[in-house]
Design an enzyme around this catalytic site. Structure first.
Site, PDB file in Angstrom:
ATOM      1  CG  HIS A 191      -0.400   0.247   2.512  1.00 13.85           C
ATOM      2  ND1 HIS A 191      -0.164  -0.761   3.419  1.00 13.85           N
ATOM      3  CD2 HIS A 191      -0.002   1.381   3.117  1.00 13.85           C
ATOM      4  CE1 HIS A 191       0.351  -0.248   4.525  1.00 13.85           C
ATOM      5  NE2 HIS A 191       0.465   1.052   4.361  1.00 13.85           N
ATOM      6  CG  ASP A 201      -0.119  -4.127   2.732  1.00 11.99           C
ATOM      7  OD1 ASP A 201       0.117  -3.564   1.655  1.00 11.99           O
ATOM      8  OD2 ASP A 201      -0.322  -3.506   3.790  1.00 11.99           O
ATOM      9  CB  SER A 232       3.198   1.778   5.854  1.00  9.98           C
ATOM     10  OG  SER A 232       1.924   1.933   6.368  1.00  9.98           O
TER      11      SER A 232
END
Length: 405
Positions: free
Chosen positions: A110, A141, A225
């Site tokens: 992402h 992911d 992230s």
């Protein structure tokens, strides 16, 4: 055990950026999209050995380290990732973990999803590199990047996530807030193993299930992230991918704090899982979820029930739709087609309903994404749709090159 997941807005930046849709569970900073429905990216130059995990060359202490010692040891093996989202006129920022000295980097999918270009700043040497997305697994992911012209980079040391136990001390490091510079540090413990969450994208109307996650009470934030969750010996045992604060919004959302205190919940993908996917990507082994090669671009904007109509991810408008003859049509309604795109070139316009892609019926944007993930730029596939007058059409389109899926 399945955990409910809280949606939260993204932190603001000093400079102006266009309005953003809220980005599912993820920690990266992303924005409204008019991008590809598709998959893929270029091939890595570094080989990963199953007997010698990438990043394992760095010496690791057998002594429990302090938080500051962990940070000084791990920081040089991290990067700040900046994705330019050309169709959104915005950027996304996250973190990456250096796997090889010549610049193979592990991050979250992402963080680079929708990117038209990616740049990476290495914390170890301070240099910024152009990066290519080698491949990604959207269902897990995970994405792998390759830095252009990199050599002699400090790699992160990876541990064995199968040995992680509840109660273990951990430290999360990353580009919290997307501000760059010295990585942020958040200490905590492992609170649960093998957790499952529903990763939902409120603006897009899509969701995915992430399973087998490590849960921690470390205060993971937006921008972390793709960064590492590290054990007490300075080894990466997870890739940070999601966080919430109980059932409250995260305290960094739009500069506002949660109205009530909540228990921090952070989630990381076990590093064993992440490295297994990385090896598959490096080997060019595409699958139903792992995408290799350049991104195939159709160029449709999907109708959204909210104010945002977007392409890759704007999947709010689907299901049964009325046609000109009063009959219902099952498919995916579009808000428009990007000028010059394959979709626009064959006459798809706002209000049309896509009913099939490559001969397969579709009823959600996610199903379009799944079908297109098997193809690459230059491939020809059939598209079926019903226009606003209820007329059915089927034609062949040649897929173009687009942003990362």
């Amino acid at each position: 055990m399945s955990e409910p997941f809280t949606q939260y807005p993204e932190p603001p930046y000093p400079e102006y950026q266009p309005p953003r849709r809220r980005r599912r569970h993820v920690l990266g900073l992303t924005a409204t999209a008019v991008v590809a429905l598709g998959a893929g990216a270029g091939i890595a130059t570094a080989a990963l050995s199953s007997s010698s995990p990438p990043g394992s060359a760095t010496a690791v202490s057998k002594t429990v380290l302090t938080t500051s010692q962990i940070a000084s040891r791990v920081d040089p093996g991290l990067v700040d990732v900046t994705s330019t989202l050309g169709y959104q006129q915005a950027t996304a920022k996250g973190t990456g973990i250096v796997l090889t000295p010549n610049g193979e980097v592990l991050t979250n999918n992402h963080v680079v999803q929708g990117a038209t270009s990616v740049s990476v700043t290495d914390i170890g040497n301070g240099k910024t590199y152009k990066a290519t997305v080698v491949g990604y697994d959207s269902g897990k992911d995970i994405a792998v990047l390759q830095l252009s012209g990199a050599s002699g980079l400090t790699t992160a040391s990876t541990g064995d996530s199968s040995a992680v136990q509840t109660g273990d001390g951990v430290v999360a490091l990353g580009n919290a807030g997307g501000v760059g510079g010295t990585p942020s540090v958040a200490a905590g413990t492992v609170t649960a193993l093998n957790q499952s969450i529903t990763a939902s994208d409120e603006g897009a109307g899509t969701s995915e299930n992430l399973t087998g996650l490590i849960e921690t009470n470390a205060n993971i934030q937006a921008g972390d992230s793709g960064g590492p969750l590290v054990n007490s010996y300075g080894q990466v045992i997870g890739v940070d991918t999601a966080a919430s604060s109980g059932y409250q919004l995260s305290p960094f959302g739009q500069g506002n704090s949660s109205s009530q205190p909540g228990t921090t919940q952070g989630f990381a993908i076990p590093v064993n899982t992440a490295l297994s996917i990385a090896r598959q990507i490096e080997a060019g082994q595409a699958s139903s979820t792992v995408h290799i090669g350049e991104t195939a671009f159709l160029g449709v904007q999907i109708q959204n029930s909210g104010s945002d109509s977007s392409g890759f991810g704007g999947f709010g408008g689907f299901g049964q739709f009325g046609s000109g003859d009063g009959q219902s049509v099952s498919g995916v309604a579009i808000a428009g087609a990007e000028s010059g795109s394959p979709a626009a070139n064959v006459g798809l316009t706002a209000g049309d309903v896509i009913t099939s892609v490559a001969g397969q019926p579709v009823s959600t944007g996610t199903s379009i994404q799944s079908v297109l993930g098997k193809y690459h730029p230059g491939d020809q596939i059939s598209i079926g749709w019903t226009d606003q007058d209820g007329q059915s059409h089927t034609t062949t389109v040649t897929l173009a090159t687009g942003p990362v899926g």
